[in-house]
Design an enzyme around this catalytic site. Structure first.
Site, short mmCIF file in Angstrom:
data_model
loop_
_atom_site.label_atom_id
_atom_site.label_comp_id
_atom_site.label_asym_id
_atom_site.label_seq_id
_atom_site.Cartn_x
_atom_site.Cartn_y
_atom_site.Cartn_z
N LYS A 93 19.17 13.90 -2.43
CA LYS A 93 20.58 14.12 -2.78
C LYS A 93 20.90 15.62 -2.87
O LYS A 93 21.90 16.07 -2.32
CB LYS A 93 20.89 13.40 -4.10
CG LYS A 93 22.31 13.58 -4.61
CD LYS A 93 22.70 12.48 -5.57
CE LYS A 93 22.17 12.65 -6.97
NZ LYS A 93 22.72 13.78 -7.73
N ARG A 105 23.64 20.30 -0.22
CA ARG A 105 23.55 21.71 0.20
C ARG A 105 23.64 21.83 1.72
O ARG A 105 24.12 22.84 2.24
CB ARG A 105 22.25 22.32 -0.34
CG ARG A 105 22.33 22.57 -1.88
CD ARG A 105 20.96 22.62 -2.49
NE ARG A 105 20.93 23.05 -3.88
CZ ARG A 105 21.12 22.25 -4.94
NH1 ARG A 105 21.40 20.98 -4.76
NH2 ARG A 105 21.04 22.73 -6.18
N ARG A 159 31.41 16.29 -18.73
CA ARG A 159 30.25 17.18 -18.53
C ARG A 159 30.69 18.65 -18.57
O ARG A 159 31.72 19.01 -18.01
CB ARG A 159 29.54 16.83 -17.21
CG ARG A 159 28.95 15.43 -17.29
CD ARG A 159 28.31 15.01 -16.00
NE ARG A 159 27.10 15.77 -15.70
CZ ARG A 159 26.38 15.61 -14.60
NH1 ARG A 159 26.77 14.71 -13.68
NH2 ARG A 159 25.30 16.31 -14.40
N SER A 189 18.90 25.52 -15.14
CA SER A 189 19.77 24.63 -14.37
C SER A 189 19.91 25.12 -12.94
O SER A 189 20.39 26.23 -12.69
CB SER A 189 21.16 24.56 -15.02
OG SER A 189 22.10 24.05 -14.09
N ASP A 249 15.37 14.53 -13.76
CA ASP A 249 16.07 13.29 -13.42
C ASP A 249 15.16 12.06 -13.46
O ASP A 249 15.63 10.92 -13.39
CB ASP A 249 16.71 13.40 -12.02
CG ASP A 249 17.76 14.49 -11.99
OD1 ASP A 249 18.30 14.83 -13.06
OD2 ASP A 249 18.03 15.04 -10.90
N LYS A 257 24.01 14.80 -18.79
CA LYS A 257 23.98 14.21 -17.43
C LYS A 257 25.10 13.18 -17.33
O LYS A 257 26.02 13.18 -18.15
CB LYS A 257 22.61 13.60 -17.17
CG LYS A 257 21.46 14.61 -17.25
CD LYS A 257 21.56 15.70 -16.20
CE LYS A 257 20.42 16.70 -16.31
NZ LYS A 257 20.57 17.81 -15.39
N ARG A 276 21.43 10.77 -21.45
CA ARG A 276 20.32 9.93 -20.97
C ARG A 276 19.23 9.72 -22.02
O ARG A 276 18.39 8.83 -21.85
CB ARG A 276 19.74 10.50 -19.67
CG ARG A 276 20.64 10.25 -18.49
CD ARG A 276 20.07 10.76 -17.18
NE ARG A 276 20.94 10.40 -16.07
CZ ARG A 276 20.95 11.01 -14.89
NH1 ARG A 276 20.11 12.02 -14.66
NH2 ARG A 276 21.77 10.61 -13.94
N ARG A 333 21.01 6.33 -12.46
CA ARG A 333 19.56 6.35 -12.78
C ARG A 333 19.23 5.34 -13.88
O ARG A 333 18.17 4.69 -13.84
CB ARG A 333 19.10 7.76 -13.15
CG ARG A 333 19.37 8.75 -12.02
CD ARG A 333 18.38 9.84 -11.87
NE ARG A 333 18.87 10.79 -10.87
CZ ARG A 333 18.65 10.69 -9.56
NH1 ARG A 333 17.93 9.71 -9.07
NH2 ARG A 333 19.16 11.58 -8.72
#
Ligand code: SPQ
Length: 425
Positions: free
Chosen positions: A20, A25, A120, A165, A312, A339, A343, A385
Site C-alpha cells: 500500500k 508513492r 486523525r 512517522s 501496522d 490510526k 488500535r 486491519r
C-alpha cells in the site's frame, strides 16, 4: 458476516497484493515526474484508488488496465488547481503526503476524508509545513480535516520529527523537494523509507547520514517502470494464520522485505516460529518468499526501534501472542492510538470478546498466552486491519465468529477472503 471455519489447516501458495505504501508513492512520483510511469502489481485497494482520484482531479492523466497503471506525468508544474474537493477517503497516507506536495504548488485546494480521517491528527504535518512557509487552514487550527491549502513558495527546513512517522517524514520531504536549497529531516527512530527509495528510482537524489535525511530542493523526476512488491503488512495476516492453525504450511511469494518493514519477521523469530525467508531480488525494494508452518510459540517483548518496523502488524501480533506460551509485552506503541481507530483499545476489546487474556496499557498491551478462543460477535470498527485480525482469529475459535463491518477490509486487501478461502484446507 458469519465465519465458521471449524479449525482448519492452511496450505498452498499465494502472492499478496501490492504494498500500500509503495502503491501510493508510485502514483505520487509518477504524477510529479516528466513522462510515462508504468506500475505493475499496484494495490487496487480503496486507499490507493483515493490517491489516483486526487491526482486525476489535479489534472494528471492516469490509465488503469487489469495488469498496469499508467501515469502520464507532466512534472511539478503539470499539476492544476482542482475544481472540486480532493477526497482522500480513509487514507492517512494520501492526506498527509499530499499536504507536502500541495503546500508548494501555486494554487488553492481543499482536502477532506471520511469520519476516521476527520479524527486523525494532521497538525503533525501542518506544523512543520507551516514552518517552511505553507499556508494551510483547517478545523481546530489546522489540526483536522477539512483542510484548505493555498500553495506558496516554500523555504528549507531542519526538522527533528517529534514522533517516528514515515508520513510526517514524507510530507516534509515533498515540501523540501520544492524549496530552494538543502533541507534536513531528523528521525527519532528509522521509519519506512519507500519515499527515499522512490526519489532515487525516479532519478533524484537523497542522502542519509545516520538519523539525518538530506534533501536538495528543486529536483525534477523522470517517469519509470515500477514493480510493487507484495505488502508484508497484508502477508502478516496469513503468516499468523499459518503459525497458529494446526498442520499448516503456506508460501507467500514476491513479498516486500524492506528492512524498515520486516519487524514482524524478527518477532516471529523471537517467538520461535517455524519459518524460512528467502530473498529473491534486491533491486530497489527487497523482495522474497516467506514459508511459514504451524509453530510452538513463546511470549516475547516488543518495544523501542522495533515498533516503527511493525507498527501496522501489532494488532495481528496480539492475536499471535494469544497462542504463545507465556506473556507478550508490547511497549512504546502509543502511535497505535491515532490510526484508523485507537488500535490498542479496539484490538484488546475485540480479542477479549473471543476469550483472549489481553490488557491495554498506556503505550501498548500485555497478552497472556496461551488461550483457547471461542466464538462471538465482533466488529472491525471500520478499521481494515482490525477486521482482518478478527477473520484470522475465527480460524482457531471453538464456534462461529460474527464479524460486523467486514467491508472495511477492502481499504488495503480487496482479495482477502478469496485468498483466505484458497488457503483453507
Ligand atoms: O494510510 P493510513 O491510513 O495511515 O494507513 C496505515 C495502515 O494501517 O494501513 C496506518 F493506519 O499505515 C500507515 C503506517 O501506519 C502507512 C504509512 C505510510 O505509508 O507512510 C506509515 C505509517 O504511518 P505513520 O503515521 O507511522 O507514518
Amino acid at each position: 458476516m458469519k465465519l465458521n471455519f471449524k479449525q482448519p489447516s492452511l496450505g498452498g501458495k499465494i502472492e499478496v497484493p501490492g504494498d500500500k505504501s509503495i502503491s501510493h508513492r508510485s502514483i505520487m512520483f509518477g504524477a510529479l515526474a516528466e513522462g510515462k510511469t508504468v506500475i505493475r502489481h499496484f494495490l487496487k485497494g480503496e486507499d490507493c484508488l483515493s490517491t489516483i482520484d486526487c491526482f486525476r482531479k489535479l489534472g494528471v492523466k492516469i490509465e488503469e488496465t487489469d495488469e498496469e497503471i499508467i501515469v502520464h506525468g507532466a512534472g511539478w508544474d503539470g499539476l492544476k488547481e482542482p475544481s472540486s474537493i480532493l477526497d482522500t477517503g480513509n487514507s492517512g497516507t494520501t492526506t498527509r503526503l499530499m499536504l507536502g506536495i500541495l503546500a508548494g504548488r501555486p494554487f488553492h485546494s481543499v482536502m477532506i476524508g471520511d469520519e476516521s480521517i476527520a479524527r486523525r491528527p494532521m497538525d503533525r504535518v501542518t506544523v512543520p509545513l507551516a514552518s517552511m512557509g505553507a499556508d494551510i487552514a483547517g478545523r481546530d487550527n489546522g489540526r483536522f480535516t477539512p483542510l484548505s491549502i493555498r500553495g506558496r513558495k516554500l523555504q528549507t527546513t531542519e526538522y527533528k520529527l517529534p514522533v517516528a512517522s514515515a508520513q510526517v517524514k514524507s510530507a516534509v520531504i515533498f515540501a523540501a523537494l520544492q524549496a530552494e536549497g538543502e533541507s534536513v529531516i531528523i528521525e527519532p527512530e528509522a521509519t519506512r523509507d519507500h519515499t527515499e527509495k522512490m526519489i532515487e528510482q525516479f532519478g533524484g537524489t537523497v542522502r542519509r547520514e545516520e538519523d539525518r535525511i538530506i534533501i536538495q530542493g528543486g529536483q525534477s523526476f523522470k517517469g519509470t517502470d515500477v514493480y510493487v512488491p507484495g505488502d508484508i503488512s497484508s502477508a502478516a495476516f496469513f503468516m499468523v494464520a499459518a503459525a497458529i492453525a494446526p498442520n499448516s504450511e503456506i508460501v507467500l511469494e514476491n513479498t516486500g522485505l524492506n528492512e524498515t518493514r520486516t519487524g514482524i519477521i524478527d518477532v516471529f523469530k523471537q517467538m520461535g516460529a517455524d519459518m524460512t525467508v528467502e530473498k529473491t531480488s534486491s533491486e530497489g525494494e527487497e523482495i522474497g518468499t516467506i514459508t511459514i508452518r504451524t509453530s510452538n510459540l513463546k511470549g516475547t517483548e516488543i518495544s523501542g526501534a522495533l515498533i516503527p518496523r511493525l507498527i501496522d502488524e501489532i494488532p495481528v501480533i496480539a492475536l499471535l501472542a494469544t497462542q504463545a506460551e507465556g506473556d507478550t509485552i508490547i511497549r512504546d506503541a502509543e502511535e497505535l492510538k491515532v490510526k484508523e481507530t485507537n488500535r490498542i483499545d479496539t484490538v484488546v476489546d475485540e480479542l477479549k470478546k473471543l476469550g483472549a487474556d489481553i490488557e491495554a496499557t498506556d503505550d501498548g498491551m500485555i497478552i497472556r498466552g496461551k488461550s483457547k478462543l471461542h466464538g462471538g460477535s465482533v466488529s472491525s470498527h471500520g478499521d481494515h486491519r482490525i477486521g482482518m485480525v478478527m477473520a484470522i482469529a475465527s480460524l482457531i475459535t471453538d464456534g462461529e465468529v460474527e464479524l460486523d463491518d467486514h467491508e472495511a477490509i477492502a481499504v488495503s486487501y480487496p482479495e482477502f477472503f478469496e485468498h483466505l478461502n484458497q488457503l483453507v484446507k
